[in-house]
Design a protein around this motif. Structure first.
Motif, PDB file in Angstrom:
ATOM      1  N   ARG A  99       0.792  -1.079   0.121  1.00 31.18           N
ATOM      2  CA  ARG A  99      -0.169  -0.082   0.063  1.00 31.18           C
ATOM      3  C   ARG A  99       0.745   1.273   0.023  1.00 31.18           C
ATOM      4  N   VAL A 100       2.104   1.244   0.463  1.00 28.55           N
ATOM      5  CA  VAL A 100       3.080   2.302   0.334  1.00 28.55           C
ATOM      6  C   VAL A 100       3.307   2.837  -1.107  1.00 28.55           C
ATOM      7  N   LEU A 101       2.922   1.841  -1.957  1.00 27.85           N
ATOM      8  CA  LEU A 101       3.302   2.120  -3.424  1.00 27.85           C
ATOM      9  C   LEU A 101       2.327   2.777  -3.993  1.00 27.85           C
ATOM     10  N   ALA A 102       1.250   2.799  -3.223  1.00 22.24           N
ATOM     11  CA  ALA A 102      -0.275   3.509  -4.180  1.00 22.24           C
ATOM     12  C   ALA A 102      -0.103   4.904  -4.519  1.00 22.24           C
ATOM     13  N   VAL A 132       7.721  11.330   8.059  1.00 19.51           N
ATOM     14  CA  VAL A 132       7.167  10.103   7.793  1.00 19.51           C
ATOM     15  C   VAL A 132       5.930  10.607   6.948  1.00 19.51           C
ATOM     16  N   ASN A 133       4.932  11.567   7.196  1.00 20.20           N
ATOM     17  CA  ASN A 133       3.885  11.798   6.647  1.00 20.20           C
ATOM     18  C   ASN A 133       4.162  12.965   5.439  1.00 20.20           C
ATOM     19  N   GLY A 171       8.959  11.957   2.329  1.00 23.99           N
ATOM     20  CA  GLY A 171       9.225  10.533   3.287  1.00 23.99           C
ATOM     21  C   GLY A 171       8.377   9.256   2.813  1.00 23.99           C
ATOM     22  N   SER A 172       7.188   9.448   2.434  1.00 27.78           N
ATOM     23  CA  SER A 172       6.539   8.466   1.703  1.00 27.78           C
ATOM     24  C   SER A 172       7.200   7.813   0.537  1.00 27.78           C
ATOM     25  N   ALA A 219       8.752   4.034   0.150  1.00 28.16           N
ATOM     26  CA  ALA A 219       8.298   2.963  -1.000  1.00 28.16           C
ATOM     27  C   ALA A 219       9.379   2.477  -2.041  1.00 28.16           C
ATOM     28  N   SER A 220      10.119   3.658  -2.256  1.00 30.59           N
ATOM     29  CA  SER A 220      11.391   3.345  -3.089  1.00 30.59           C
ATOM     30  C   SER A 220      12.056   2.150  -2.584  1.00 30.59           C
TER      31      SER A 220
END
Length: 439
Positions: free
Chosen positions: A98-101, A172-173, A177-178, A182-183
């Motif tokens: 889901r972090v890739l969304a 983080v937010n 950071g996201s 994801a990467s």
């Protein structure tokens, strides 16, 4: 005064004393580096190096050999493997698609470019230094294995350490950071795949062995996905809702170790079994599993992972490096930094990320930390790295991870050493929290 204990009892007692020393020294160094704005893992790695031949071993009488005698080291190594396998399980479990969304195009571009450039530079560097490190323990290392390993080692981004840095810097937010999380997740999965290939090549004696390892690995993955995963999901959800944490911890730990045994038997390293078991582990119900699985495993990691750092430090001998090795070290650090920072920042800039955030992204992707140490230890166990190459690569991991603190922008509000204050929310908070404790 001579001990009245038998040699076997004395060895076991020495191991217990060594673990006590490891815990205390690792804690002191970790807190010291934490106050300097560095991840705790940097201090724990430095503690291992300080207790090894690089510092303590240089004193009269070689205290390192006295405190950590040769007969005790296999036991310490076994203890460290337990903590390491449980940590790798958590790394696999915390990988969340889901972090890739969000911003998929940029995420995939950043990840693929950073790993491609890092890998290519690593292979190029391997071609230049191979002749000086081609023989390990009297056996010649195949160039393909050496080059692929160096490429994989350069491609690593320490996802757990990165999550902790993002938490400390209140990033983080944020978008950067996201994107970094994801990467880094994609980077590490691809790097583990490359490392599995290196393990197969290094283990195989000929082409027939390599085909057998590939076939058995494919069969193992198929069984884990098609058979173990659905059975595990049904079982874990039921037991978690019944609130039987002790049984669940024992069952999952047994599964991790059996999966690790399977990958070792197949011909690739045990850490891949733990990592893949984490990947197929169900994430729901989140609250119950976090309390019944994540927290106990994190606590075990806090006790056992410092032993891994010490065992690693005992193999690091900075005093053995020659002038030529220091030139190689400079090239290794240059390649590591350039591959990750340029490889991550360039596609981000091209796809519209502001220059300041693209620079921050490149710095974040350059952190390696504990994950790099795991990779390097695999290289040693496979007979791909000699002692000097191992020492240089450990120093590179320390330097690239330590660089993040001074180069990253300061948090928008003060950060404290006890992690108080506003915290990330949702799944990203769990990632940062889980990564912070064991690493």
């Amino acid at each position: 005064m001579q001990s009245l204990a038998s040699p076997g009892e004395l060895t076991v007692a020495t191991v217990l004393a060594d673990v006590a020393i490891v815990l205390v020294v690792g804690y002191v160094f970790g807190r010291w580096l934490r106050r300097l704005g560095q991840p705790v893992v940097i201090g724990e790695i430095l503690a291992g190096i300080a207790l090894g031949p690089s510092l303590l071993g240089l004193l009269p009488g070689n205290p390192t050999a006295v405190i950590f005698p040769a007969e005790a080291r296999p036991y310490l190594s076994a203890i460290s493997q337990v903590g390491l396998l449980l940590f790798m399980f958590l790394v696999g479990w915390e990988f969340d698609r889901r972090v890739l969304a969000r911003r998929k195009t940029m995420t995939v571009s950043v990840s693929l470019c950073s790993i491609a450039l890092s890998f290519a530079l690593g292979v190029g560097l391997a071609a230049l230094i191979y002749d000086d490190h081609a023989v390990v323990a009297g056996k010649k290392v195949p160039f393909v294995a050496f080059a692929l390993f160096l490429g994989a080692a350069m491609s690593i981004t320490a996802f757990p350490v990165l999550a902790r840095i993002l938490k400390d810097r209140r990033l983080v937010n944020t978008e950067v950071g996201s994107l970094a999380l994801a990467s880094a997740a994609i980077d590490d999965v691809l790097a583990w795949c490359i490392l599995a290939l290196v393990a197969a090549i290094a283990t195989a004696r000929d082409g027939v062995d390599l085909v057998q390892i590939a076939a058995l690995s494919a069969a193992y993955i198929a069984v884990m996905i098609a058979v173990v995963r659905p059975l595990l999901a049904a079982f874990v959800r039921r037991v978690a809702l019944l609130n039987r944490p002790a049984f669940l911890v024992v069952f999952i730990a047994a599964g991790v170790f059996l999966s690790s045994y399977a990958t070792t038997w197949v011909g690739i390293h045990a850490i891949f079994g733990a990592f893949i078991f984490g990947l197929i582990m169900p994430r729901e119900p989140v609250e119950q599993l976090g309390r019944q699985i994540r927290e106990p495993f994190e606590h075990i990691g806090m006790v056992l992972l410092p032993v891994f750092f010490i065992v690693t430090g005992l193999s690091v001998d900075i005093a053995s490096l020659t002038f030529a090795n220091y030139l190689e070290l400079g090239a290794i650090i240059l390649v590591a930094v350039a591959g990750k920072t340029i490889g991550a920042a360039t596609p981000a800039l091209a796809l519209g990320l502001p220059a300041r955030e693209a620079r921050t992204l490149g710095i974040l992707m350059n952190t390696r930390g504990l994950t790099e140490l795991i990779v390097l230890n695999v290289g040693v166990s496979l007979g791909v790295l000699d002692s000097q190459m191992f020492t240089m690569m450990v120093i590179m991991a320390l330097v690239t991870t330590a660089m993040a603190g001074p180069l990253l922008p300061k948090p928008t509000w003060p950060s404290s050493t006890d992690d108080t204050g506003p915290a990330p929310a949702g799944r990203e908070r769990e990632l940062a929290h889980a990564a912070g404790k064991p690493a």
